[in-house]
Motif scaffolding. Structure first.
Motif, PDB file in Angstrom:
ATOM      1  N   THR A 136      -0.353 -13.462   0.710  1.00 51.26           N
ATOM      2  CA  THR A 136      -0.496 -12.009   0.819  1.00 51.26           C
ATOM      3  C   THR A 136      -1.622 -11.632   1.764  1.00 51.26           C
ATOM      4  O   THR A 136      -1.478 -10.721   2.592  1.00 51.26           O
ATOM      5  CB  THR A 136      -0.765 -11.397  -0.579  1.00 51.26           C
ATOM      6  OG1 THR A 136       0.369 -11.618  -1.408  1.00 51.26           O
ATOM      7  CG2 THR A 136      -1.037  -9.911  -0.486  1.00 51.26           C
ATOM      8  N   ASP A 196      -0.816  -9.604   5.203  1.00 45.22           N
ATOM      9  CA  ASP A 196      -1.334  -8.250   5.405  1.00 45.22           C
ATOM     10  C   ASP A 196      -2.358  -8.185   6.539  1.00 45.22           C
ATOM     11  O   ASP A 196      -2.523  -7.127   7.156  1.00 45.22           O
ATOM     12  CB  ASP A 196      -1.990  -7.732   4.117  1.00 45.22           C
ATOM     13  CG  ASP A 196      -0.962  -7.428   3.037  1.00 45.22           C
ATOM     14  OD1 ASP A 196       0.204  -7.191   3.387  1.00 45.22           O
ATOM     15  OD2 ASP A 196      -1.327  -7.454   1.843  1.00 45.22           O
ATOM     16  N   GLY A 206       0.838  -1.232   3.873  1.00 45.35           N
ATOM     17  CA  GLY A 206       1.254  -1.377   2.484  1.00 45.35           C
ATOM     18  C   GLY A 206       2.356  -0.387   2.149  1.00 45.35           C
ATOM     19  O   GLY A 206       2.289   0.775   2.560  1.00 45.35           O
ATOM     20  N   SER A 257       4.664   4.530   3.071  1.00 48.13           N
ATOM     21  CA  SER A 257       3.740   3.443   3.409  1.00 48.13           C
ATOM     22  C   SER A 257       2.392   4.021   3.814  1.00 48.13           C
ATOM     23  O   SER A 257       2.247   5.230   4.032  1.00 48.13           O
ATOM     24  CB  SER A 257       4.299   2.587   4.548  1.00 48.13           C
ATOM     25  OG  SER A 257       4.450   3.370   5.729  1.00 48.13           O
ATOM     26  N   ILE A 304      -3.403  -0.387   4.942  1.00 56.54           N
ATOM     27  CA  ILE A 304      -4.224  -1.056   3.936  1.00 56.54           C
ATOM     28  C   ILE A 304      -5.684  -1.007   4.374  1.00 56.54           C
ATOM     29  O   ILE A 304      -6.002  -1.277   5.540  1.00 56.54           O
ATOM     30  CB  ILE A 304      -3.775  -2.507   3.741  1.00 56.54           C
ATOM     31  CG1 ILE A 304      -2.359  -2.549   3.172  1.00 56.54           C
ATOM     32  CG2 ILE A 304      -4.729  -3.253   2.800  1.00 56.54           C
ATOM     33  CD1 ILE A 304      -1.796  -3.941   3.023  1.00 56.54           C
ATOM     34  N   PHE A 330      -6.576  -2.144  -1.002  1.00 52.33           N
ATOM     35  CA  PHE A 330      -5.974  -3.479  -0.951  1.00 52.33           C
ATOM     36  C   PHE A 330      -5.688  -4.066  -2.339  1.00 52.33           C
ATOM     37  O   PHE A 330      -4.638  -4.701  -2.528  1.00 52.33           O
ATOM     38  CB  PHE A 330      -6.863  -4.453  -0.155  1.00 52.33           C
ATOM     39  CG  PHE A 330      -6.344  -5.862  -0.189  1.00 52.33           C
ATOM     40  CD1 PHE A 330      -5.176  -6.210   0.468  1.00 52.33           C
ATOM     41  CD2 PHE A 330      -7.018  -6.854  -0.891  1.00 52.33           C
ATOM     42  CE1 PHE A 330      -4.683  -7.506   0.431  1.00 52.33           C
ATOM     43  CE2 PHE A 330      -6.544  -8.152  -0.941  1.00 52.33           C
ATOM     44  CZ  PHE A 330      -5.372  -8.480  -0.271  1.00 52.33           C
ATOM     45  N   PHE A 368      -2.220  -3.170  -3.648  1.00 58.62           N
ATOM     46  CA  PHE A 368      -1.112  -3.748  -2.885  1.00 58.62           C
ATOM     47  C   PHE A 368      -1.036  -5.267  -3.075  1.00 58.62           C
ATOM     48  O   PHE A 368       0.053  -5.847  -3.075  1.00 58.62           O
ATOM     49  CB  PHE A 368      -1.253  -3.402  -1.410  1.00 58.62           C
ATOM     50  CG  PHE A 368      -0.913  -1.975  -1.092  1.00 58.62           C
ATOM     51  CD1 PHE A 368       0.383  -1.508  -1.266  1.00 58.62           C
ATOM     52  CD2 PHE A 368      -1.881  -1.093  -0.643  1.00 58.62           C
ATOM     53  CE1 PHE A 368       0.706  -0.183  -0.994  1.00 58.62           C
ATOM     54  CE2 PHE A 368      -1.570   0.228  -0.374  1.00 58.62           C
ATOM     55  CZ  PHE A 368      -0.277   0.692  -0.547  1.00 58.62           C
ATOM     56  N   SER A 369      -2.176  -5.907  -3.240  1.00 56.40           N
ATOM     57  CA  SER A 369      -2.152  -7.357  -3.471  1.00 56.40           C
ATOM     58  C   SER A 369      -1.511  -7.676  -4.814  1.00 56.40           C
ATOM     59  O   SER A 369      -0.741  -8.634  -4.941  1.00 56.40           O
ATOM     60  CB  SER A 369      -3.565  -7.937  -3.409  1.00 56.40           C
ATOM     61  OG  SER A 369      -4.342  -7.534  -4.520  1.00 56.40           O
ATOM     62  N   LYS A 427       0.704  -5.783  -6.266  1.00 59.69           N
ATOM     63  CA  LYS A 427       2.130  -5.493  -6.104  1.00 59.69           C
ATOM     64  C   LYS A 427       2.864  -6.718  -5.559  1.00 59.69           C
ATOM     65  O   LYS A 427       3.966  -7.055  -6.009  1.00 59.69           O
ATOM     66  CB  LYS A 427       2.313  -4.314  -5.150  1.00 59.69           C
ATOM     67  CG  LYS A 427       3.778  -4.003  -4.846  1.00 59.69           C
ATOM     68  CD  LYS A 427       3.945  -3.206  -3.575  1.00 59.69           C
ATOM     69  CE  LYS A 427       5.423  -3.104  -3.211  1.00 59.69           C
ATOM     70  NZ  LYS A 427       5.632  -2.512  -1.887  1.00 59.69           N
ATOM     71  N   ASP A 428       2.257  -7.388  -4.589  1.00 68.91           N
ATOM     72  CA  ASP A 428       2.890  -8.561  -3.980  1.00 68.91           C
ATOM     73  C   ASP A 428       2.936  -9.750  -4.936  1.00 68.91           C
ATOM     74  O   ASP A 428       3.811 -10.606  -4.825  1.00 68.91           O
ATOM     75  CB  ASP A 428       2.146  -8.944  -2.700  1.00 68.91           C
ATOM     76  CG  ASP A 428       2.285  -7.893  -1.606  1.00 68.91           C
ATOM     77  OD1 ASP A 428       3.270  -7.138  -1.648  1.00 68.91           O
ATOM     78  OD2 ASP A 428       1.403  -7.816  -0.737  1.00 68.91           O
TER      79      ASP A 428
END
Length: 260
Positions: free
Chosen positions: A32, A36, A46, A53, A56, A61, A64-65, A67-68
């Protein structure tokens, strides 16, 4: 009870599957970061949804991290950890050895659920701290940011709280999945069968009812809850699964024949 919890922690440390799961999570987190940060890959963008969107930055962050990581966590890592602990010890006959000691079945089962929940919580805390640190180190530093479609500006402190709330809600979902795994494991003694049934239940739930997709794709529901205040579609399925699952699993386990 304390001795049971310590014993379960020690057994978890020795399981090769658990170590492999942690390595998978670390590899996913590193991927990730690379994705990114690299211009010709993720380009620092992101996605809240395919149509929404944002860039980031150092403040957003962490969300979103996570989420991944969530798909790997909810569909692979946590099911493996939960099922291996709950069904695995029935299949291996370990429950019979443990219950030779002066503990009730309820104490044994609850201690296992507590340990699984605490271990999962530790995973979320570690990756939340790591994503917060790497966010400040690797991504553009900003003094304020926004989340989702809300126009509200978040400073560093408020953004940290927002990210922490998102992670806490993901942790709440993980406990609901643990409750579901506990019900399945209390019925089915085979690890592979329990694992497959758990995945089928999680994946199939979203086709039965839109609100149940929170167990597979929780990110959008969490973001909408935190940014827009949409609580019903999150809390009703999660808390229902959590409470009913834990109570039902304890009841079934107490009735189970562990001599088989």
């Amino acid at each position: 009870m304390k001795e049971l919890i310590i014993s379960e922690f020690l057994r978890m440390r020795k399981r090769k599957k658990n170590k492999i799961c942690v390595l998978v999570l670390i590899a996913s987190f590193v991927f990730t970061l690379v994705w990114d940060k690299t211009p010709f890959l993720g380009s620092g963008i992101g996605f809240y949804t395919p149509d929404i969107s944002t860039k980031i930055n150092s403040l957003n962050f962490p969300v979103f991290s996570m989420k991944d990581l969530i798909l790997v966590l909810f569909m692979i890592v946590l099911p493996v950890l939960f099922i291996d602990s709950l069904s695995g010890e029935y299949e291996s006959g370990a429950y019979r050895l443990i219950l030779i000691r002066p503990y009730t079945r309820t104490q044994l089962w609850i201690s296992k659920l507590i340990v699984q929940s605490l271990f999962t919580g530790a995973i979320f805390i570690v990756f939340f701290i790591a994503s917060t640190i790497f966010g400040y180190i690797l991504f553009p530093k900003v003094s304020t940011t926004t989340f989702y479609t809300s126009p509200k500006l978040y400073n560093a402190g408020n953004a940290l709280i927002y990210n922490f709330k998102a992670v806490a809600l993901m942790y709440l979902i993980s406990n609901a999945i643990l409750a579901l795994a506990a019900v399945i494991s209390s019925i089915i003694p085979k690890v592979v069968s329990s694992f497959i049934l758990l995945l089928c239940t999680l994946a199939g739930g979203m086709y039965a009812n839109d609100s149940l997709e929170v167990f597979i794709f929780p990110f959008n529901k969490i973001i909408r809850l935190l940014s827009l205040g949409e609580r019903t579609k999150f809390y009703i399925p999660v808390l229902t699964c959590l409470i009913v699952g834990f109570i039902l699993s304890v009841f079934i386990f107490n009735k189970k024949d562990l001599k088989a």
